[in-house]
Design a protein around this motif. Sequence first.
Motif, PDB file in Angstrom:
ATOM      1  N   VAL A 122     -15.771  -3.816   5.304  1.00 39.17           N
ATOM      2  CA  VAL A 122     -14.659  -2.885   5.076  1.00 39.17           C
ATOM      3  C   VAL A 122     -15.191  -1.466   4.890  1.00 39.17           C
ATOM      4  O   VAL A 122     -14.600  -0.501   5.368  1.00 39.17           O
ATOM      5  N   PHE A 173     -18.007  -9.000   3.141  1.00 35.89           N
ATOM      6  CA  PHE A 173     -16.711  -8.409   3.466  1.00 35.89           C
ATOM      7  C   PHE A 173     -16.631  -6.969   2.955  1.00 35.89           C
ATOM      8  O   PHE A 173     -16.101  -6.088   3.631  1.00 35.89           O
ATOM      9  N   ARG A 219       0.913   2.656  14.133  1.00 35.59           N
ATOM     10  CA  ARG A 219       2.061   2.897  13.298  1.00 35.59           C
ATOM     11  C   ARG A 219       3.070   3.700  14.117  1.00 35.59           C
ATOM     12  O   ARG A 219       2.689   4.657  14.786  1.00 35.59           O
ATOM     13  N   ARG A 276      -7.183   2.595   3.291  1.00 38.45           N
ATOM     14  CA  ARG A 276      -5.778   2.953   3.500  1.00 38.45           C
ATOM     15  C   ARG A 276      -5.556   4.438   3.297  1.00 38.45           C
ATOM     16  O   ARG A 276      -4.806   5.078   4.028  1.00 38.45           O
ATOM     17  N   PRO A 304      -3.458  -3.983  -5.097  1.00 36.51           N
ATOM     18  CA  PRO A 304      -4.042  -5.254  -4.653  1.00 36.51           C
ATOM     19  C   PRO A 304      -3.467  -5.717  -3.314  1.00 36.51           C
ATOM     20  O   PRO A 304      -2.438  -5.223  -2.866  1.00 36.51           O
ATOM     21  N   PHE A 305      -4.125  -6.696  -2.725  1.00 35.82           N
ATOM     22  CA  PHE A 305      -3.693  -7.233  -1.433  1.00 35.82           C
ATOM     23  C   PHE A 305      -2.345  -7.931  -1.539  1.00 35.82           C
ATOM     24  O   PHE A 305      -1.442  -7.688  -0.758  1.00 35.82           O
ATOM     25  N   GLY A 306      -2.276  -8.811  -2.504  1.00 38.22           N
ATOM     26  CA  GLY A 306      -1.183  -9.776  -2.534  1.00 38.22           C
ATOM     27  C   GLY A 306       0.136  -9.167  -2.942  1.00 38.22           C
ATOM     28  O   GLY A 306       0.215  -7.990  -3.268  1.00 38.22           O
ATOM     29  N   ALA A 352      -9.064 -15.184  -0.064  1.00 37.42           N
ATOM     30  CA  ALA A 352      -9.352 -14.628  -1.388  1.00 37.42           C
ATOM     31  C   ALA A 352     -10.049 -15.673  -2.261  1.00 37.42           C
ATOM     32  O   ALA A 352     -11.042 -15.381  -2.924  1.00 37.42           O
ATOM     33  N   LEU A 369      -5.844  -6.622   6.460  1.00 37.83           N
ATOM     34  CA  LEU A 369      -5.912  -6.532   4.998  1.00 37.83           C
ATOM     35  C   LEU A 369      -4.717  -5.728   4.504  1.00 37.83           C
ATOM     36  O   LEU A 369      -4.531  -4.576   4.891  1.00 37.83           O
ATOM     37  N   ALA A 370      -3.923  -6.323   3.678  1.00 37.95           N
ATOM     38  CA  ALA A 370      -2.602  -5.795   3.386  1.00 37.95           C
ATOM     39  C   ALA A 370      -2.575  -4.986   2.111  1.00 37.95           C
ATOM     40  O   ALA A 370      -3.548  -4.893   1.366  1.00 37.95           O
ATOM     41  N   GLN A 371      -1.421  -4.385   1.870  1.00 38.07           N
ATOM     42  CA  GLN A 371      -1.156  -3.697   0.616  1.00 38.07           C
ATOM     43  C   GLN A 371       0.087  -4.329   0.015  1.00 38.07           C
ATOM     44  O   GLN A 371       1.135  -4.349   0.660  1.00 38.07           O
ATOM     45  N   SER A 372      -0.043  -4.845  -1.181  1.00 39.01           N
ATOM     46  CA  SER A 372       1.092  -5.469  -1.859  1.00 39.01           C
ATOM     47  C   SER A 372       1.801  -6.499  -0.987  1.00 39.01           C
ATOM     48  O   SER A 372       3.015  -6.607  -1.020  1.00 39.01           O
ATOM     49  N   GLY A 373       1.037  -7.216  -0.199  1.00 38.67           N
ATOM     50  CA  GLY A 373       1.642  -8.281   0.588  1.00 38.67           C
ATOM     51  C   GLY A 373       2.339  -7.842   1.857  1.00 38.67           C
ATOM     52  O   GLY A 373       3.003  -8.641   2.511  1.00 38.67           O
TER      53      GLY A 373
END
Lengths: 234, 234
Positions: free
Chosen positions: A136, A132, A71, B141, B14-16, A119, A92-96
């Motif tokens: 994680v 998974f 970062r 995170r 969530p991820f998305g 997913a 693995l993302a947060q809110s896209g």
Amino acid sequence: MPELGTGPSLRAIPFGPGTRDAAGLLSSRQRSQIASIATSLQLPRGKLIYREGSNAQSVFIIANGIVKSFRDLPSGKRRVMTFLFADDVFGLAQSGHYMNSAQTITPVTLYRMRVATLADTLRRDADLAVHFLCKVTHELRGALRHTVIVTRRDALGRVTMFLRMLERDSHLGRDSSIDVPMSRLDAANYLGLSLEAVSRALSELERSGIIAFEGRRVVRVLDRVRFEGIAAAL
Amino acid sequence: MPELGTGPSLRAIPFGPGTRDAAGLLSSRQRSQIASIATSLQLPRGKLIYREGSNAQSVFIIANGIVKSFRDLPSGKRRVMTFLFADDVFGLAQSGHYMNSAQTITPVTLYRMRVATLADTLRRDADLAVHFLCKVTHELRGALRHTVIVTRRDALGRVTMFLRMLERDSHLGRDSSIDVPMSRLDAANYLGLSLEAVSRALSELERSGIIAFEGRRVVRVLDRVRFEGIAAAL
DNA sequence: CGATGACTTGACTTCGCTCAAAGACAGTGG
DNA sequence: CCACTGTCTTTGAGCGAAGTCAAGTCATCG
């Protein structure tokens, strides 16, 4: 135990009692299942895989090579959050949106999956989802170890613990030489130290006969007792 | 959206794409499913839930109250790895042993599940397993944010980011006063600072008119601009 | 073989830790 | 009701270790 080169795999220490060491988690059926939704790609050294904040479309598994996740801060400083090795998952993302940037530090082979596809697959295969989850959780433990390292005050201790971590992570149980595949700057950014402090600490370890260099990026532990002593003295 | 007090729940981003804020993840069916394998227990303030290294038999979900997860070092120093709030999961073990100790810092209501039972349940319900995956990713995170905080050099910045984190975590979107439910020592152990440095930093923030105290454990942000300025200046 | 980037070493400054002591608060029992 | 006590917190003084700035060395690749 899955072998190398036969498809994507995950390594982690399971929850339950039993194996103390990281083990391959996936059955070969699951591996080919993942392979069927993944595309593999080869990247040269130094390649940016994705940028912090950008749209998160993919999740990655490393087949081989090393990746750093980092970062950049407003001040221009850079924090390396983690180094990723073979069989690690990232993206693995947060809110896209990706939380960090990711860049290769050696040539790397990756499996890439669309996040939505993954997913779906996980929602159809509870076993796979649990794997998974286990992976994680393993990475979470790694992040906690990282926190322990960077909350040490002394540069010598941080660097020693870092070498010990590299020994465990990448070392496949052979000789006692440790590969340090990243630059001093990357190591410093991971350890929350200045580049100079890392360099000084390594010199200090060498001067006192605890380690020896076999090239700038390869270290051998000469005095294991003192080495572990410094690592544990926190 | 699950309501409070109707059984165990999990909160995570969530991820998305979509929601930017933490959301309840479980359907009411899943909540009662978890409730059916969990026992609930009430604990007073300061109660040790489990000790680092001990046999990991249970996984916990917090119904309400605050828990700290920490590790004691050979030197006698203590590192608080994370503070846990309502709808957080903890106790996920490595090889059957807890990595950290856990202790309540307020009165707490918990759901406790045997790890084997939970694992069985997850392997039968892929959706539920994905929810746990999402939750653990969320905690990962959090651990990374923690790392960013503690790699700052300046006490003032660390403490400010800490207050900001508490505001986000516990603050349910009402007024601008921040609850600081833990002692200065716990905060210091979380931030990798001495107790004195935390106290000095808070005094400094107060003296310069950025925050005001409404009691030792309640803070109000007076100058949001400078507050965020310090938090972001890393 | 020269140039570029990576690494090491040195001198000075800064900031948080340590040690020490005093001040505030909550719970207790007279 | 209030003094007492132990804990938590604030404040102060001095020291040490890491950061910063600045040269200088090494290695790797055209």
